[in-house]
Design a protein around this motif. Structure first.
Motif, PDB file in Angstrom:
ATOM      1  N   PHE A   1     -37.008  13.859  22.964  1.00  0.00           N
ATOM      2  CA  PHE A   1     -38.067  14.607  23.345  1.00  0.00           C
ATOM      3  C   PHE A   1     -39.517  14.517  23.870  1.00  0.00           C
ATOM      4  O   PHE A   1     -40.017  14.183  24.493  1.00  0.00           O
ATOM      5  CB  PHE A   1     -38.138  15.998  23.128  1.00  0.00           C
ATOM      6  N   GLN A   2     -40.229  13.468  22.557  1.00  0.00           N
ATOM      7  CA  GLN A   2     -40.944  13.022  22.840  1.00  0.00           C
ATOM      8  C   GLN A   2     -40.921  12.047  22.642  1.00  0.00           C
ATOM      9  O   GLN A   2     -42.536  12.037  23.694  1.00  0.00           O
ATOM     10  CB  GLN A   2     -42.038  13.035  21.298  1.00  0.00           C
ATOM     11  N   GLU A   3     -40.632  10.731  23.052  1.00  0.00           N
ATOM     12  CA  GLU A   3     -40.422   9.363  23.099  1.00  0.00           C
ATOM     13  C   GLU A   3     -39.959  10.190  24.856  1.00  0.00           C
ATOM     14  O   GLU A   3     -40.980   8.886  26.184  1.00  0.00           O
ATOM     15  CB  GLU A   3     -38.959   9.229  23.111  1.00  0.00           C
ATOM     16  N   LEU A   4     -39.521  11.067  25.172  1.00  0.00           N
ATOM     17  CA  LEU A   4     -38.999  10.991  27.463  1.00  0.00           C
ATOM     18  C   LEU A   4     -40.928  11.106  27.476  1.00  0.00           C
ATOM     19  O   LEU A   4     -41.027  11.296  28.466  1.00  0.00           O
ATOM     20  CB  LEU A   4     -38.368  11.599  27.211  1.00  0.00           C
ATOM     21  N   SER A   5     -41.319  12.403  26.909  1.00  0.00           N
ATOM     22  CA  SER A   5     -42.283  13.443  27.364  1.00  0.00           C
ATOM     23  C   SER A   5     -43.474  12.201  27.451  1.00  0.00           C
ATOM     24  O   SER A   5     -44.577  12.259  28.099  1.00  0.00           O
ATOM     25  CB  SER A   5     -42.773  13.099  26.644  1.00  0.00           C
ATOM     26  N   ASN A   6     -43.978  11.414  26.394  1.00  0.00           N
ATOM     27  CA  ASN A   6     -44.721  10.668  26.231  1.00  0.00           C
ATOM     28  C   ASN A   6     -44.688   9.904  27.714  1.00  0.00           C
ATOM     29  O   ASN A   6     -45.475   9.058  28.481  1.00  0.00           O
ATOM     30  CB  ASN A   6     -44.602   9.800  25.036  1.00  0.00           C
ATOM     31  N   ASN A   7     -43.273   8.976  27.815  1.00  0.00           N
ATOM     32  CA  ASN A   7     -42.927   8.134  29.073  1.00  0.00           C
ATOM     33  C   ASN A   7     -42.964   8.563  30.484  1.00  0.00           C
ATOM     34  O   ASN A   7     -44.141   7.343  30.732  1.00  0.00           O
ATOM     35  CB  ASN A   7     -41.610   6.979  29.085  1.00  0.00           C
ATOM     36  N   VAL A   8     -42.903   9.457  30.545  1.00  0.00           N
ATOM     37  CA  VAL A   8     -42.900  10.213  31.323  1.00  0.00           C
ATOM     38  C   VAL A   8     -44.464  10.325  31.984  1.00  0.00           C
ATOM     39  O   VAL A   8     -45.877   9.446  32.830  1.00  0.00           O
ATOM     40  CB  VAL A   8     -42.342  11.291  31.382  1.00  0.00           C
ATOM     41  N   GLN A   9     -44.853  10.460  30.860  1.00  0.00           N
ATOM     42  CA  GLN A   9     -46.912  10.704  30.997  1.00  0.00           C
ATOM     43  C   GLN A   9     -47.492   9.349  31.353  1.00  0.00           C
ATOM     44  O   GLN A   9     -48.235   9.293  31.980  1.00  0.00           O
ATOM     45  CB  GLN A   9     -47.352  11.991  29.825  1.00  0.00           C
ATOM     46  N   LEU A  10     -47.458   8.530  30.456  1.00  0.00           N
ATOM     47  CA  LEU A  10     -47.654   7.381  30.924  1.00  0.00           C
ATOM     48  C   LEU A  10     -47.697   6.518  31.945  1.00  0.00           C
ATOM     49  O   LEU A  10     -48.742   6.042  32.386  1.00  0.00           O
ATOM     50  CB  LEU A  10     -46.709   6.370  29.264  1.00  0.00           C
ATOM     51  N   ALA A  11     -46.131   6.857  32.524  1.00  0.00           N
ATOM     52  CA  ALA A  11     -46.524   6.346  33.445  1.00  0.00           C
ATOM     53  C   ALA A  11     -46.581   7.316  35.234  1.00  0.00           C
ATOM     54  O   ALA A  11     -47.318   6.374  36.205  1.00  0.00           O
ATOM     55  CB  ALA A  11     -44.828   6.563  34.272  1.00  0.00           C
ATOM     56  N   ARG A  12     -47.120   7.902  34.392  1.00  0.00           N
ATOM     57  CA  ARG A  12     -48.051   9.077  35.583  1.00  0.00           C
ATOM     58  C   ARG A  12     -49.430   8.526  35.189  1.00  0.00           C
ATOM     59  O   ARG A  12     -50.245   8.289  36.457  1.00  0.00           O
ATOM     60  CB  ARG A  12     -47.978  10.435  35.125  1.00  0.00           C
TER      61      ARG A  12
ATOM     62  N   ASN B   1     -37.017  -3.003  42.070  1.00  0.00           N
ATOM     63  CA  ASN B   1     -37.313  -3.430  40.401  1.00  0.00           C
ATOM     64  C   ASN B   1     -38.391  -3.011  40.416  1.00  0.00           C
ATOM     65  O   ASN B   1     -38.643  -2.705  39.752  1.00  0.00           O
ATOM     66  CB  ASN B   1     -37.238  -5.556  40.962  1.00  0.00           C
ATOM     67  N   ASP B   2     -39.463  -3.372  41.792  1.00  0.00           N
ATOM     68  CA  ASP B   2     -40.501  -2.656  40.560  1.00  0.00           C
ATOM     69  C   ASP B   2     -40.556  -1.359  40.164  1.00  0.00           C
ATOM     70  O   ASP B   2     -41.108  -0.442  38.831  1.00  0.00           O
ATOM     71  CB  ASP B   2     -42.005  -2.984  41.149  1.00  0.00           C
ATOM     72  N   ILE B   3     -40.031  -0.072  40.953  1.00  0.00           N
ATOM     73  CA  ILE B   3     -39.843   0.740  40.644  1.00  0.00           C
ATOM     74  C   ILE B   3     -39.063   1.334  39.371  1.00  0.00           C
ATOM     75  O   ILE B   3     -38.953   1.845  38.345  1.00  0.00           O
ATOM     76  CB  ILE B   3     -39.521   1.955  41.701  1.00  0.00           C
ATOM     77  N   LYS B   4     -38.011  -0.098  39.212  1.00  0.00           N
ATOM     78  CA  LYS B   4     -36.933   0.534  38.292  1.00  0.00           C
ATOM     79  C   LYS B   4     -37.821  -0.238  37.024  1.00  0.00           C
ATOM     80  O   LYS B   4     -37.404   0.245  35.981  1.00  0.00           O
ATOM     81  CB  LYS B   4     -35.852  -0.696  38.217  1.00  0.00           C
ATOM     82  N   SER B   5     -38.879  -1.383  37.218  1.00  0.00           N
ATOM     83  CA  SER B   5     -39.320  -1.574  35.659  1.00  0.00           C
ATOM     84  C   SER B   5     -40.375  -0.355  35.113  1.00  0.00           C
ATOM     85  O   SER B   5     -40.485   0.166  34.396  1.00  0.00           O
ATOM     86  CB  SER B   5     -39.707  -2.983  35.581  1.00  0.00           C
ATOM     87  N   THR B   6     -40.915   0.227  36.342  1.00  0.00           N
ATOM     88  CA  THR B   6     -41.832   1.008  35.799  1.00  0.00           C
ATOM     89  C   THR B   6     -41.420   2.789  34.788  1.00  0.00           C
ATOM     90  O   THR B   6     -41.571   3.105  34.571  1.00  0.00           O
ATOM     91  CB  THR B   6     -42.275   1.965  37.124  1.00  0.00           C
ATOM     92  N   TYR B   7     -40.011   3.025  35.622  1.00  0.00           N
ATOM     93  CA  TYR B   7     -38.858   4.134  34.934  1.00  0.00           C
ATOM     94  C   TYR B   7     -38.504   3.274  34.423  1.00  0.00           C
ATOM     95  O   TYR B   7     -37.231   4.395  34.104  1.00  0.00           O
ATOM     96  CB  TYR B   7     -38.738   5.245  36.204  1.00  0.00           C
ATOM     97  N   ALA B   8     -38.229   2.587  33.691  1.00  0.00           N
ATOM     98  CA  ALA B   8     -37.586   1.681  33.330  1.00  0.00           C
ATOM     99  C   ALA B   8     -37.079   2.380  31.546  1.00  0.00           C
ATOM    100  O   ALA B   8     -35.536   2.256  31.635  1.00  0.00           O
ATOM    101  CB  ALA B   8     -37.602   0.521  31.710  1.00  0.00           C
ATOM    102  N   PHE B   9     -37.478   3.363  31.267  1.00  0.00           N
ATOM    103  CA  PHE B   9     -36.738   4.261  29.987  1.00  0.00           C
ATOM    104  C   PHE B   9     -36.065   5.643  30.525  1.00  0.00           C
ATOM    105  O   PHE B   9     -35.250   6.320  30.107  1.00  0.00           O
ATOM    106  CB  PHE B   9     -38.298   4.734  29.738  1.00  0.00           C
ATOM    107  N   ILE B  10     -35.687   5.706  32.523  1.00  0.00           N
ATOM    108  CA  ILE B  10     -34.790   6.656  33.047  1.00  0.00           C
ATOM    109  C   ILE B  10     -33.812   6.366  32.510  1.00  0.00           C
ATOM    110  O   ILE B  10     -32.487   7.545  31.292  1.00  0.00           O
ATOM    111  CB  ILE B  10     -34.972   6.788  33.954  1.00  0.00           C
ATOM    112  N   PRO B  11     -33.487   5.551  31.994  1.00  0.00           N
ATOM    113  CA  PRO B  11     -31.855   5.048  32.103  1.00  0.00           C
ATOM    114  C   PRO B  11     -31.012   5.423  30.915  1.00  0.00           C
ATOM    115  O   PRO B  11     -30.013   6.311  30.245  1.00  0.00           O
ATOM    116  CB  PRO B  11     -31.076   4.047  32.895  1.00  0.00           C
TER     117      PRO B  11
END
Length: 168
Positions: A103-114, A158-168
């Motif tokens: 959960f911490q990893e996902l949360s950090n990745n989402v906030q970093l992307a924002r 592809n640019d959006i996929k690379s930005t949010y690559a952590f989602i899958p």
């Protein structure tokens, strides 16, 4: 609620017995708006008692968040007390997930992307903002966004996929 450096204590009233339908803004009356630099159990209790005098009777029950000063003030005033369900569930979710590594990893990745892509081309697919203090109360919007992103991920540029690559 805070307004500048002052804190607002808002007291609302509604019928104690529900007619069996969802509560709407038409059912609610603003009874008092009090502002102070800070609130403690005694000052909140005084407002609750003033409100009871204002409406002419004690409330059948009080609903509030899980803040300790509010809970103590309601108890000191001798009123029946119910905790707000969204705050209670938020606290439960926080106890369960706050220290979980995934959960911490996902949360950090989402906030970093924002933060990283806020004003860039990919910003239109950003997650809903999360106030850290209310993150667990509003988790459903965030999880809904992640679910939709998982569903649509294969269709993204592809640019959006690379930005949010952590989602899958």
């Amino acid at each position: 609620m805070m307004i500048g450096s002052e804190k607002l204590l808002l007291t609302l009233a509604m019928p104690a017995i529900n007619a069996g339908s969802a509560i709407t803004e038409k059912d609610i009356t603003i009874v008092d708006i009090s502002i102070a630099k800070s609130w403690n159990r005694t000052s909140i209790k005084n407002v609750l008692e003033m409100v009871a005098d204002k409406i002419g009777h004690k409330p059948e029950y009080v609903i509030s968040d899980n803040g300790s000063t509010v809970c103590k003030a309601v108890r000191d005033a001798g009123y029946a007390h119910h905790l707000d369900i969204s705050h209670t569930l938020g606290m439960f979710l926080e106890r369960v997930y706050k220290k979980e590594a995934d959960f911490q990893e996902l949360s950090n990745n989402v906030q970093l992307a924002r933060f990283k892509y806020n004003m860039q081309d990919v910003a239109y697919v950003q997650s809903p903002s999360q106030r850290s203090i209310a993150r667990f109360m509003n988790m459903s919007k965030w999880i809904d966004w992640i679910s939709r992103m998982q569903y649509l991920y294969h269709t993204l540029q592809n640019d959006i996929k690379s930005t949010y690559a952590f989602i899958p």
